[in-house]
Design a protein around this motif. Structure first.
Motif, PDB file in Angstrom:
ATOM      1  N   GLY A 208     -23.015  23.660 -22.904  1.00  0.00           N
ATOM      2  CA  GLY A 208     -21.918  24.622 -22.801  1.00  0.00           C
ATOM      3  C   GLY A 208     -21.947  25.349 -21.456  1.00  0.00           C
ATOM      4  N   LEU A 209     -23.137  25.727 -21.037  1.00  0.00           N
ATOM      5  CA  LEU A 209     -23.261  26.416 -19.746  1.00  0.00           C
ATOM      6  C   LEU A 209     -22.825  25.503 -18.603  1.00  0.00           C
ATOM      7  N   ILE A 210     -23.207  24.216 -18.712  1.00  0.00           N
ATOM      8  CA  ILE A 210     -22.803  23.267 -17.666  1.00  0.00           C
ATOM      9  C   ILE A 210     -21.280  23.136 -17.621  1.00  0.00           C
ATOM     10  N   LEU A 211     -20.667  23.088 -18.810  1.00  0.00           N
ATOM     11  CA  LEU A 211     -19.203  22.964 -18.874  1.00  0.00           C
ATOM     12  C   LEU A 211     -18.530  24.172 -18.213  1.00  0.00           C
ATOM     13  N   ILE A 212     -19.034  25.365 -18.531  1.00  0.00           N
ATOM     14  CA  ILE A 212     -18.447  26.575 -17.947  1.00  0.00           C
ATOM     15  C   ILE A 212     -18.627  26.569 -16.429  1.00  0.00           C
ATOM     16  N   ALA A 213     -19.818  26.153 -15.984  1.00  0.00           N
ATOM     17  CA  ALA A 213     -20.074  26.088 -14.544  1.00  0.00           C
ATOM     18  C   ALA A 213     -19.118  25.118 -13.868  1.00  0.00           C
ATOM     19  N   LEU A 214     -18.888  23.988 -14.545  1.00  0.00           N
ATOM     20  CA  LEU A 214     -18.016  22.958 -13.989  1.00  0.00           C
ATOM     21  C   LEU A 214     -16.586  23.474 -13.814  1.00  0.00           C
ATOM     22  N   VAL A 215     -16.083  24.133 -14.862  1.00  0.00           N
ATOM     23  CA  VAL A 215     -14.711  24.654 -14.792  1.00  0.00           C
ATOM     24  C   VAL A 215     -14.625  25.734 -13.712  1.00  0.00           C
ATOM     25  N   THR A 216     -15.679  26.542 -13.594  1.00  0.00           N
ATOM     26  CA  THR A 216     -15.703  27.552 -12.538  1.00  0.00           C
ATOM     27  C   THR A 216     -15.658  26.903 -11.161  1.00  0.00           C
ATOM     28  N   LEU A 217     -16.408  25.822 -11.027  1.00  0.00           N
ATOM     29  CA  LEU A 217     -16.457  25.108  -9.755  1.00  0.00           C
ATOM     30  C   LEU A 217     -15.072  24.587  -9.367  1.00  0.00           C
ATOM     31  N   VAL A 218     -14.387  23.986 -10.329  1.00  0.00           N
ATOM     32  CA  VAL A 218     -13.045  23.469 -10.069  1.00  0.00           C
ATOM     33  C   VAL A 218     -12.126  24.610  -9.630  1.00  0.00           C
ATOM     34  N   ASN A 219     -12.207  25.734 -10.332  1.00  0.00           N
ATOM     35  CA  ASN A 219     -11.358  26.881  -9.989  1.00  0.00           C
ATOM     36  C   ASN A 219     -11.688  27.430  -8.610  1.00  0.00           C
ATOM     37  N   ALA A 220     -12.980  27.469  -8.289  1.00  0.00           N
ATOM     38  CA  ALA A 220     -13.376  27.956  -6.971  1.00  0.00           C
ATOM     39  C   ALA A 220     -12.827  27.044  -5.885  1.00  0.00           C
ATOM     40  N   GLY A 221     -12.908  25.737  -6.121  1.00  0.00           N
ATOM     41  CA  GLY A 221     -12.391  24.772  -5.157  1.00  0.00           C
ATOM     42  C   GLY A 221     -10.912  24.986  -4.900  1.00  0.00           C
ATOM     43  N   VAL A 222     -10.169  25.156  -5.978  1.00  0.00           N
ATOM     44  CA  VAL A 222      -8.726  25.340  -5.846  1.00  0.00           C
ATOM     45  C   VAL A 222      -8.425  26.668  -5.145  1.00  0.00           C
ATOM     46  N   PHE A 223      -9.194  27.677  -5.462  1.00  0.00           N
ATOM     47  CA  PHE A 223      -9.017  28.992  -4.850  1.00  0.00           C
ATOM     48  C   PHE A 223      -9.208  28.900  -3.334  1.00  0.00           C
ATOM     49  N   LEU A 224     -10.296  28.259  -2.925  1.00  0.00           N
ATOM     50  CA  LEU A 224     -10.586  28.131  -1.497  1.00  0.00           C
ATOM     51  C   LEU A 224      -9.497  27.322  -0.796  1.00  0.00           C
ATOM     52  N   MET A 225      -9.053  26.244  -1.461  1.00  0.00           N
ATOM     53  CA  MET A 225      -7.989  25.427  -0.893  1.00  0.00           C
ATOM     54  C   MET A 225      -6.738  26.266  -0.675  1.00  0.00           C
ATOM     55  N   GLY A 226      -6.425  27.095  -1.677  1.00  0.00           N
ATOM     56  CA  GLY A 226      -5.242  27.938  -1.589  1.00  0.00           C
ATOM     57  C   GLY A 226      -5.339  28.909  -0.426  1.00  0.00           C
ATOM     58  N   GLN A 227      -6.505  29.511  -0.273  1.00  0.00           N
ATOM     59  CA  GLN A 227      -6.709  30.471   0.819  1.00  0.00           C
ATOM     60  C   GLN A 227      -6.525  29.810   2.180  1.00  0.00           C
ATOM     61  N   TRP A 228      -7.121  28.632   2.279  1.00  0.00           N
ATOM     62  CA  TRP A 228      -7.061  27.884   3.532  1.00  0.00           C
ATOM     63  C   TRP A 228      -5.603  27.555   3.866  1.00  0.00           C
ATOM     64  N   ALA A 229      -4.882  27.090   2.845  1.00  0.00           N
ATOM     65  CA  ALA A 229      -3.483  26.721   3.064  1.00  0.00           C
ATOM     66  C   ALA A 229      -2.656  27.936   3.450  1.00  0.00           C
ATOM     67  N   ARG A 230      -2.904  29.037   2.789  1.00  0.00           N
ATOM     68  CA  ARG A 230      -2.164  30.264   3.093  1.00  0.00           C
ATOM     69  C   ARG A 230      -2.387  30.690   4.537  1.00  0.00           C
ATOM     70  N   ARG A 231      -3.637  30.620   4.975  1.00  0.00           N
ATOM     71  CA  ARG A 231      -3.973  31.027   6.343  1.00  0.00           C
ATOM     72  C   ARG A 231      -3.264  30.139   7.342  1.00  0.00           C
ATOM     73  N   ARG A 232      -3.298  28.843   7.084  1.00  0.00           N
ATOM     74  CA  ARG A 232      -2.709  27.894   8.017  1.00  0.00           C
ATOM     75  C   ARG A 232      -1.209  28.067   8.127  1.00  0.00           C
ATOM     76  N   MET A 233      -0.590  28.362   6.991  1.00  0.00           N
ATOM     77  CA  MET A 233       0.872  28.442   7.021  1.00  0.00           C
ATOM     78  C   MET A 233       1.343  29.868   7.228  1.00  0.00           C
ATOM     79  N   GLY A 234       0.386  30.750   7.368  1.00  0.00           N
ATOM     80  CA  GLY A 234       0.735  32.137   7.684  1.00  0.00           C
ATOM     81  C   GLY A 234       1.304  32.854   6.509  1.00  0.00           C
TER      82      GLY A 234
END
Lengths: 234, 269
Positions: A208-234
């Motif tokens: 269960g802990l691994i599953l929660i960590a995994l979902v957190t990881l996916v969300n973190a990845g998407v979050f970082l991607m979003g930030q990067w895209a926002r910065r690039r496109m202003g």
């Protein structure tokens, strides 16, 4: 406390030794839920946008239904897909029961209303804001749809993540249509249910802990991607 | 429209399927008791090594396993409810039922033993005592083979469990979850020896009554009738059926042990 620390050490052990059986289970979970979210996005985003931008009699009822279906019980969806795919059912000849494909179908049905309903809301809000402008620019139907979906991409990403969370967390549907067959249709959640029934609570909680960590990881990845895209496109 | 849908699903399943050629497998509907004891982990690799046939086990209660067979969603069954099995065959859903193995049920309960049944050899008498003491009893309540056996014991003890009173608790759960719950509320329960032996969260539960003829638990193998469902994989399912009830399968069953204890005893003829 000792239960939790035991679970933590089991989880760490599984991750550090890269237990091949566990890796297979994790891969299947990500594959099934990922594909389901992809399909639900491909269908749900345009569907939500169309629903937001078009007017037809009974539209309110459709919106209410869609919103209500965000809470579809996974066991019921699983049962429905089971009856459909059972050899005695209408699509039985495809032989898809107890396969990952059946699990993707069931999870797509679960995720679709979430993505479509949230997309509809996002696009409807944007339309209220920019509708006048788009109309005066003479943008046509399909153009409006694409423009507003693109404009709302960051909010829509959250809708997709909500869908992924739903898919990765559910156990009722995949248990019924997948059958929890070892090495074939056993996912993170069905493994957790199985280990709980065997009374191996530390292993179940560790997974269960691994599953929660995994979902957190996916969300973190998407979050970082979003930030990067926002910065690039202003 | 239906053909289009089937074609789309076939195409799509290619995308999901793991790489590699089409695998040869059968689907076996069986019970949680055999799966959770670890027996299949011991039998299936041996069978696959010999025949190349993978056996995919869907582990559910015996009632549901029979239902899966009825709808053609499994190719073979390994279940434990003789009355239900005979009915399944008599109604034409299954063919060639064979004895495979047996083990036994045990009556487990809290170490405090409020009904005072510890050490008894008579399961029916023990059940009667539990009812008189109104001590909590955790029932599977899921129409599984174990549940059906438990109901037969209550009937023999002339106890009407439907009468209520709060001590008889129907859980509607598999063997493991039932034991988890029984451990949590210090309740008595009927368990199959296999699941009990591999069960880890016992807390204060212990075996109180065992070794009674009435606790005999025989398993049968049945082939799903291909005349009912064309898609049933007759040849491969039959290979499994004959292996399991043949000398090699029987030897494999005998060599499955947990902590040195043999859990299932082959009795195929």
């Amino acid at each position: 406390m000792s239960d939790l620390s035991q679970a933590l050490s089991v989880a760490l052990d599984l991750v550090l030794t890269l237990d091949p059986q566990m890796l297979g289970i994790v891969r299947l979970s990500v594959q099934v839920s990922g594909l389901a979210v992809l399909l639900a996005g491909l269908i749900g985003l345009p569907l939500g946008a169309v629903l937001a931008l078009s007017a037809f009699p009974g539209r309110g009822a459709v919106v209410v239904m869609l919103n209500a279906f965000m809470g579809l019980p996974p066991v019921v969806v699983g049962l429905g897909v089971y009856l459909l795919l059972s050899r005695a059912g209408p699509l039985g000849e495809a032989g898809l029961l107890f396969t990952p494909t059946a699990m993707v179908m069931a999870q797509t049905l679960l995720v679709l209303p979430i993505v479509a309903a949230l997309a509809r809301q996002v696009v409807a809000d944007l339309w209220e804001e920019y509708g006048e402008q788009l109309r005066s620019l003479g943008v046509s139907g399909v153009g409006r749809l694409v423009t507003l979906l693109w404009d709302g991409r960051f909010s829509l990403l959250t809708a997709i993540l909500a869908g992924f969370g739903r898919a990765a967390a559910e156990v009722g549907a995949v248990m019924i249509v997948g059958g929890n067959i070892k090495g074939v249709t056993r996912t993170m959640t069905t493994t957790i249910a199985l280990e709980t029934s065997k009374g191996d609570l530390p292993l179940a909680m560790g997974l269960g802990l691994i599953l929660i960590a995994l979902v957190t990881l996916v969300n973190a990845g998407v979050f970082l991607m979003g930030q990067w895209a926002r910065r690039r496109m202003g | 429209m239906k053909r289009l849908l089937l074609a789309a699903m076939a195409l799509f399943s290619l995308a999901v399927a793991p790489a590699g050629a089409e695998e040869r497998f059968i689907t076996l509907a069986s019970t949680t008791s055999t799966e959770q004891s670890g027996l299949f982990g011991h039998l299936l690799p041996a069978f696959k090594a010999e025949t190349g046939i993978e056996v995919r086990v869907v582990a559910v209660g015996t009632g549901q396993a029979l239902k899966l067979g009825e709808r053609g969603d499994a190719d073979a069954l390994l279940v434990h409810d003789r009355a239900g099995e005979d009915k399944f065959v008599a109604e034409g859903f299954g063919i060639d039922r064979r004895d495979v193995m047996y083990n036994d049920f045990v009556v487990v309960g809290p170490a405090s033993d409020p009904a005072g049944i510890k050490g008894g050899k008579d399961a029916v008498a023990a059940f009667a005592k539990i009812a008189v003491a109104k001590a909590p009893f955790a029932s599977r309540g899921d129409d599984s083979g174990t549940h059906r056996s438990e109901l037969r014991l209550w009937k023999k003890a002339e106890v009407d469990v439907k009468a209520g009173g709060g001590w008889y608790r129907e859980l509607g759960a598999g063997m493991g979850p039932t034991l988890n719950t029984a451990a949590g509320m210090n309740a008595y329960a009927l368990a199959d020896r296999g699941t009990w032996a591999s069960f880890k969260n016992r807390q204060s539960l212990a075996i109180l009554v065992e070794g009674d003829r009435a606790l005999f638990n025989p398993y049968g193998s049945i082939l799903v009738n291909p005349e009912k469902h064309k898609a049933v994989k007759v040849a491969d399912a039959k290979a499994w059926h004959l292996w399991l009830t043949g000398p090699k399968g029987q030897a494999a069953i005998a060599s499955f042990k947990i902590d040195g204890e043999q859990l299932f005893f082959g009795d195929a003829k």
